[in-house]
Write an enzyme that holds these catalytic residues in place. Structure first.
Site, PDB file in Angstrom:
ATOM      1  N   HIS A  29      -8.025  12.104  -2.466  1.00  0.00           N
ATOM      2  CA  HIS A  29      -7.584  10.789  -2.942  1.00  0.00           C
ATOM      3  C   HIS A  29      -7.247  10.908  -4.419  1.00  0.00           C
ATOM      4  O   HIS A  29      -8.013  11.503  -5.181  1.00  0.00           O
ATOM      5  CB  HIS A  29      -8.691   9.759  -2.717  1.00  0.00           C
ATOM      6  CG  HIS A  29      -8.228   8.340  -2.842  1.00  0.00           C
ATOM      7  ND1 HIS A  29      -7.912   7.787  -4.052  1.00  0.00           N
ATOM      8  CD2 HIS A  29      -8.016   7.379  -1.915  1.00  0.00           C
ATOM      9  CE1 HIS A  29      -7.525   6.532  -3.853  1.00  0.00           C
ATOM     10  NE2 HIS A  29      -7.581   6.264  -2.567  1.00  0.00           N
ATOM     11  N   GLN A  71      -7.751  15.229   2.999  1.00  0.00           N
ATOM     12  CA  GLN A  71      -7.096  14.352   2.034  1.00  0.00           C
ATOM     13  C   GLN A  71      -7.870  14.283   0.723  1.00  0.00           C
ATOM     14  O   GLN A  71      -9.069  14.003   0.712  1.00  0.00           O
ATOM     15  CB  GLN A  71      -6.972  12.936   2.598  1.00  0.00           C
ATOM     16  CG  GLN A  71      -6.299  11.976   1.632  1.00  0.00           C
ATOM     17  CD  GLN A  71      -5.773  10.738   2.333  1.00  0.00           C
ATOM     18  OE1 GLN A  71      -6.523   9.821   2.635  1.00  0.00           O
ATOM     19  NE2 GLN A  71      -4.490  10.728   2.629  1.00  0.00           N
ATOM     20  N   PHE A  93       0.845  -1.183   0.000  1.00  0.00           N
ATOM     21  CA  PHE A  93       0.000   0.000   0.000  1.00  0.00           C
ATOM     22  C   PHE A  93       0.880   1.234   0.000  1.00  0.00           C
ATOM     23  O   PHE A  93       2.076   1.152   0.306  1.00  0.00           O
ATOM     24  CB  PHE A  93      -0.925  -0.001   1.234  1.00  0.00           C
ATOM     25  CG  PHE A  93      -2.383   0.098   0.875  1.00  0.00           C
ATOM     26  CD1 PHE A  93      -2.984  -0.853   0.069  1.00  0.00           C
ATOM     27  CD2 PHE A  93      -3.160   1.147   1.343  1.00  0.00           C
ATOM     28  CE1 PHE A  93      -4.319  -0.769  -0.273  1.00  0.00           C
ATOM     29  CE2 PHE A  93      -4.498   1.244   1.010  1.00  0.00           C
ATOM     30  CZ  PHE A  93      -5.085   0.283   0.201  1.00  0.00           C
ATOM     31  N   GLU A 148      -6.945   2.493  -3.490  1.00  0.00           N
ATOM     32  CA  GLU A 148      -5.495   2.475  -3.637  1.00  0.00           C
ATOM     33  C   GLU A 148      -4.989   1.061  -3.889  1.00  0.00           C
ATOM     34  O   GLU A 148      -3.873   0.874  -4.384  1.00  0.00           O
ATOM     35  CB  GLU A 148      -4.878   3.023  -2.346  1.00  0.00           C
ATOM     36  CG  GLU A 148      -3.383   3.192  -2.384  1.00  0.00           C
ATOM     37  CD  GLU A 148      -2.910   4.121  -1.278  1.00  0.00           C
ATOM     38  OE1 GLU A 148      -3.403   5.262  -1.223  1.00  0.00           O
ATOM     39  OE2 GLU A 148      -2.066   3.706  -0.480  1.00  0.00           O
ATOM     40  N   LEU A 153     -14.903   6.399  -5.342  1.00  0.00           N
ATOM     41  CA  LEU A 153     -13.507   6.070  -5.061  1.00  0.00           C
ATOM     42  C   LEU A 153     -13.058   4.818  -5.800  1.00  0.00           C
ATOM     43  O   LEU A 153     -13.749   3.805  -5.815  1.00  0.00           O
ATOM     44  CB  LEU A 153     -13.361   5.833  -3.555  1.00  0.00           C
ATOM     45  CG  LEU A 153     -12.019   5.276  -3.078  1.00  0.00           C
ATOM     46  CD1 LEU A 153     -10.953   6.343  -3.173  1.00  0.00           C
ATOM     47  CD2 LEU A 153     -12.142   4.777  -1.647  1.00  0.00           C
ATOM     48  N   HIS A 162     -11.629  13.073   0.113  1.00  0.00           N
ATOM     49  CA  HIS A 162     -11.784  11.695   0.560  1.00  0.00           C
ATOM     50  C   HIS A 162     -11.811  11.534   2.072  1.00  0.00           C
ATOM     51  O   HIS A 162     -12.532  10.703   2.603  1.00  0.00           O
ATOM     52  CB  HIS A 162     -10.628  10.881  -0.011  1.00  0.00           C
ATOM     53  CG  HIS A 162     -10.655   9.425   0.352  1.00  0.00           C
ATOM     54  ND1 HIS A 162     -11.743   8.628   0.088  1.00  0.00           N
ATOM     55  CD2 HIS A 162      -9.740   8.632   0.953  1.00  0.00           C
ATOM     56  CE1 HIS A 162     -11.490   7.398   0.513  1.00  0.00           C
ATOM     57  NE2 HIS A 162     -10.297   7.370   1.057  1.00  0.00           N
ATOM     58  N   ARG A 173      -2.866  11.137   5.763  1.00  0.00           N
ATOM     59  CA  ARG A 173      -3.072   9.786   6.255  1.00  0.00           C
ATOM     60  C   ARG A 173      -2.581   8.770   5.231  1.00  0.00           C
ATOM     61  O   ARG A 173      -2.834   8.920   4.039  1.00  0.00           O
ATOM     62  CB  ARG A 173      -4.560   9.541   6.507  1.00  0.00           C
ATOM     63  CG  ARG A 173      -4.892   8.119   6.874  1.00  0.00           C
ATOM     64  CD  ARG A 173      -6.348   7.929   7.190  1.00  0.00           C
ATOM     65  NE  ARG A 173      -7.230   8.060   6.047  1.00  0.00           N
ATOM     66  CZ  ARG A 173      -7.429   7.112   5.130  1.00  0.00           C
ATOM     67  NH1 ARG A 173      -6.785   5.960   5.214  1.00  0.00           N
ATOM     68  NH2 ARG A 173      -8.269   7.306   4.133  1.00  0.00           N
ATOM     69  N   ARG A 218      -0.497   9.711  -0.484  1.00  0.00           N
ATOM     70  CA  ARG A 218      -1.607  10.223  -1.288  1.00  0.00           C
ATOM     71  C   ARG A 218      -1.480  11.704  -1.625  1.00  0.00           C
ATOM     72  O   ARG A 218      -1.861  12.129  -2.713  1.00  0.00           O
ATOM     73  CB  ARG A 218      -2.927   9.969  -0.549  1.00  0.00           C
ATOM     74  CG  ARG A 218      -3.298   8.520  -0.571  1.00  0.00           C
ATOM     75  CD  ARG A 218      -4.580   8.261   0.190  1.00  0.00           C
ATOM     76  NE  ARG A 218      -4.901   6.837   0.117  1.00  0.00           N
ATOM     77  CZ  ARG A 218      -5.855   6.259   0.825  1.00  0.00           C
ATOM     78  NH1 ARG A 218      -6.586   6.972   1.662  1.00  0.00           N
ATOM     79  NH2 ARG A 218      -6.089   4.979   0.712  1.00  0.00           N
TER      80      ARG A 218
END
Lengths: 558, 326
Positions: free
Chosen positions: A230, A228, A114, A243, A240, A338, A373, A274
């Site tokens: 995304h 954030q 990730f 990721e 969305l 996001h 984050r 991100r």
């Protein structure tokens, strides 16, 4: 009959249910108030996974360091250490509760890569990890017998004479009946503020109710400017694309077919954090190397079998909302709102500065995410700090007598709501909400500067004035969603102004907050949290130091 | 593009309490039925009540019937909803079926969740706790995951034909949930679960295998297949003292013997004994009068070949189970 509980949790997502179970385990009589049903929460939407350093080659220090670096050094390192240390136990606990995590060839928990992580430490259930965990926590909730006030909208926090929280008023949306529910401690787990922006990946229920309740009650909101964006959302409806598409090896391409991440993050490429990827994508779009206002997400080289096993749901989303089958075509994506890193300021036990008031999950700011984050740290935060907040609230409740509140508070609230429903006016909730959301997206987005923010501030102040003229189009008692929408907008107008106030105050670029007029990170002045305090004239900003334990700030490179 | 909707409204306080209302809205090409309904609520009629949240078919809130089909509003594109309509005909929107309406498209979900709660919907491990996680094959998790994909939206319950006749039926969603635990290698209470599900009123034997739930499920959970598997497993586990499994066995027996269904024999063998047979006398008499209880049952000409098919299938089943055991 007067309703009363030791601990009352507001919100039934992952943080809320985990908090409730922890409070019950600590011996408290617990109940949950939720404006939907427990399994309807936005925790469902978390697709990719949940982080933990479980592998012997990994370490909690590595997880913590990645998180600190990802946060652009704005995260509080004491809280981040707790997050990383408690992660393995939390995931094993979820597994034993029944979560059907993917396994490796030995039947042990299997992980994936990730963004922003130096090890493959993201544990997952296909690409619906949030739903899979949420439904298992719901199973545990059923087992526990904890009472849930479903489809009850929490409209205000009640305080005792000494200023400590003593309960809430809430109304049963279905019948319109207003309840006064006493509590020795209240835990807010109401999730994010996504709907402040339009579009947003967030569900329609993400209106920051708890954040606004706490703010109005005098609890400061911290780092609200840290929103954030995304990197991969769909243009048509803001949905969305997880990721995990990049975690499994997906590429981001510009109109020239170039993997543009090599320019800004030559090592991590598409798996940089991100904020970095969103900025890079937005630059491609702004400088004319986009495709119809988007960049392209390409997973074709993974092959149909892997896409179907690991990314079935996002392929479905691409088919439905972008008309692209990811097995055969790249899908156009763009950065979209996001997640809210900021929120109600709490200590590592979820305690806010108001006695008896706790918060956990996205509505809280511990702060483990700081300026940005990392993917798959949010599910982790909900269970780690949900548990801590629930346990701490139970302990606080056990040392305190129940406040005796006058029953008239319920009647007062009923009168207030009735007045709101019946008041005349010419403004409409939906129109104001759309103006607020588009203002935030256009003027408080990935790239920011002072004049544009000041203009947004003025527009929001005007919207706040116009809200007084909103007429509610449903005058009935039963299931009055027009009333709920107006109350949510009332909350969101307060929250939008705190985002802008924080963004104006922070004259530097850090994490997700990029000021084109202050392009550098400024540790000398701004290695600090912003705190927004509620006043009748709007938010007032102060600052607080960041907790550093073992990782001194350095320049961030991916 | 312009879209016409016809919504079945219901306000218990109003007179009349229920009516159809037409709306015309302008929405983007890619929009869903939910988008159109939200445009109505935002811009035309704030009294229109419907549940919704995620807009990406993961929260399970916006269950409704669109042109009579139970589904999610957010998973139904307007193009698809209009595909089979005549020019100018509105898309018909109704609340989910088999649940009482509270207001407009919002139905009472308490009974739905009560049935989920009735199947002991949580893992019950019985062995010693592992040191860390349970060690189980990925394939087992992938299988259980098929049912964990359920979002408890209730589209299956809305479409369920059995529920119309037997309101106590636990229904497809709750039974798919139950299946998930019998399939999970970490759960140690298979026998108790199967005994309950095969004996409780409204249990697994009340499904009429009409496929409606399989057809409407937005997450491809295929609840009916889970129910049929629960039946098979409960019979294998010896929970055969119930009308459903007696019916199933009698059905097989008569066909293997004569090549076709012997309704009279199946009916008599499905019940527990003479006293229960007595209870069914009125139904029996009615059926008899309509020619549904033939007194003479003749085998079909190819009955011997049917027997051979049964024998071959049983032999194959024995070979398969041996292989499975290894």
């Amino acid at each position: 009959m007067a309703l009363s509980h030791d601990v009352l949790v507001v919100g039934a997502g992952l943080a809320g249910m985990r908090a409730a179970l922890a409070a019950q385990a600590a011996g408290a009589d617990v109940a949950i108030v939720t404006k939907v049903y427990p399994v309807r929460s936005h925790s469902n939407a978390a697709q990719g996974g949940i982080n933990a350093a479980l592998n012997p080659e990994d370490s909690w220090e590595s997880h913590a360091y990645d998180t600190v670096k990802g946060s652009d050094y704005l995260g509080d390192q004491d809280a981040i250490e707790i997050l990383a240390r408690e992660a393995p136990g939390a995931i094993v606990e979820l597994e034993r509760m029944g979560v059907v995590f993917n396994r490796d060839e030995h039947g042990r928990l299997g992980s994936r890569n990730f963004g922003g992580a130096s090890h493959a430490r993201t544990y997952f259930v296909g690409d619906f990890t949030g739903q899979a965990i949420l439904h298992v926590l719901y199973e545990q909730l059923v087992k526990s017998g904890i009472r849930t006030y479903n489809e009850h909208f929490c409209s205000q926090l009640l305080a005792d004479g000494g200023g400590a929280v003593a309960g809430v008023t809430a109304f049963d949306m279905r019948s319109g009946e207003v309840l006064q529910i006493g509590a020795r401690a209240v835990v807010l787990c109401t999730g994010g503020i996504g709907r402040v922006f339009e579009p947003s990946t967030n569900a329609l229920i993400c209106t920051g109710d708890g954040s606004a309740l706490a703010y109005r009650a005098g609890a400061p909101l911290m780092d609200m400017e840290m929103v954030q964006f995304h990197p991969t959302t769909l243009k048509s409806n803001g949905a969305l694309i997880s990721e995990s598409a990049r975690g499994e090896g997906g590429y981001l391409l510009n109109s020239e077919g170039e993997r543009f991440m090599k320019k800004t993050a030559p090592n991590a490429m598409e798996l940089a954090s991100r904020d970095v990827v969103s900025r890079a994508a937005q630059i491609e779009i702004n400088e004319g190397r986009g495709v119809d206002g988007c960049v392209l997400l390409d997973v074709r080289h993974l092959g149909a079998a892997k896409i179907m096993e690991r990314l079935p749901q996002i392929r479905e989303l691409g088919l439905e909302f972008a008309g692209a089958d990811m097995i055969t075509d790249p899908v156009p994506v763009l950065p979209g709102m996001h997640y809210q890193m900021g929120g109600i300021r709490t200590d590592v036990h979820g305690a806010t500065p108001i006695a008896g008031l706790y918060a956990a999950g996205e509505c809280a700011c511990v702060s483990v995410h700081g300026g940005n984050r990392l993917g798959a740290n949010s599910l982790l935060e909900t269970v780690v700090f949900g548990r801590r907040a629930g346990a701490a609230a139970a302990e606080f409740a056990s040392g305190r007598k129940a406040a005796s509140l006058p029953e008239s508070l319920r009647d007062d609230e009923e009168r207030r709501l009735r007045t709101l429903v019946e008041r005349p006016g010419t403004e409409r909730t939906a129109a104001l909400r759309l103006e607020m959301g588009t203002t935030m997206t256009r003027q408080v987005g990935v790239f920011r500067d002072e004049p544009t923010l000041r203009d947004a501030e003025r527009k929001l102040a005007l919207l706040r004035e116009r809200f007084a003229g909103v007429s509610i189009g449903d005058k009935g008692r039963l299931f009055n969603q027009a009333l709920v929408a107006a109350l949510e907008l009332d909350f969101m107008l307060d929250l939008a102004r705190t985002v802008v106030a924080g963004a104006i105050a922070r004259t530097e670029s850090r994490g997700a907050h990029t000021r084109v007029d202050h392009p550098r990170r400024n540790d000398a002045e701004w290695l600090r949290h912003t705190l927004c305090h509620h006043t009748p004239d709007g938010p007032v900003v102060s600052t607080a130091p960041v907790t550093i334990t073992q990782w001194e700030p350095t320049e961030r490179k991916y | 593009m312009e879209v016409k909707l016809s919504v079945q409204r219901c306000h218990p306080d109003a007179r009349p309490a229920s009516w159809w209302q037409d709306y015309t809205v302008d929405v983007p090409e890619h929009a869903t039925v939910l988008d159109a309904l939200l445009a109505v609520r935002d811009d035309q009629d704030e009294t229109l009540t419907l549940r919704c949240s995620c807009r990406s078919h993961i929260c399970g809130s916006c269950t409704m019937r669109i042109n009579g089909r139970s589904t999610l509003g957010c998973k139904t594109k307007l193009d698809a909803a209009r595909a089979r309509l005549r020019e100018g005909e509105p898309i018909r929107i109704q609340p989910a079926g088999n649940m009482a309406v509270i207001k407009d498209l919002a139905v009472n979900l308490e009974g739905f969740f009560d049935k989920v709660k009735a199947v002991t919907p949580y893992l019950q491990p019985t062995g010693p706790e592992p040191e860390r996680e349970y060690i189980v094959p990925n394939e087992a998790m992938l299988t259980v995951r098929e049912a964990m994909a359920c979002i408890l939206c209730g589209a299956c319950v809305s479409a369920c034909n059995s529920l119309e006749a037997e309101p106590r039926f636990l229904g497809p969603a709750a039974l798919a949930k139950a299946w998930r635990f019998t399939e999970d290698p970490r759960d140690g209470r298979d026998a108790e679960r199967l005994e309950f599900l095969s004996s409780v009123p409204g249990g697994i034997w009340d499904c009429t295998h009409c496929f409606a739930c399989v057809e409407v499920c937005p997450k491809d959970v295929r609840p009916m297949e889970r129910i049929l598997e629960l039946r098979r497993r409960s019979m294998e586990a010896g929970f055969t003292d119930n009308n459903g499994s007696r019916h199933s066995q009698a059905f097989l027996d008569t066909i293997s013997r004569s090549g076709r269904l012997d309704e009279t024999r199946v009916a008599m063998r499905s019940v527990r004994g003479p006293s229960e047979l007595l209870e069914w006398t009125p139904v029996g008499v009615k059926s008899f009068l309509r020619g549904k209880v033939p007194l003479r049952h003749k085998p079909i000409p190819g009955a011997l070949r049917v027997k051979a098919i049964f024998a071959a299938a049983e032999a194959q089943g024995r070979r398969d189970s041996k292989r499975g055991a290894r």
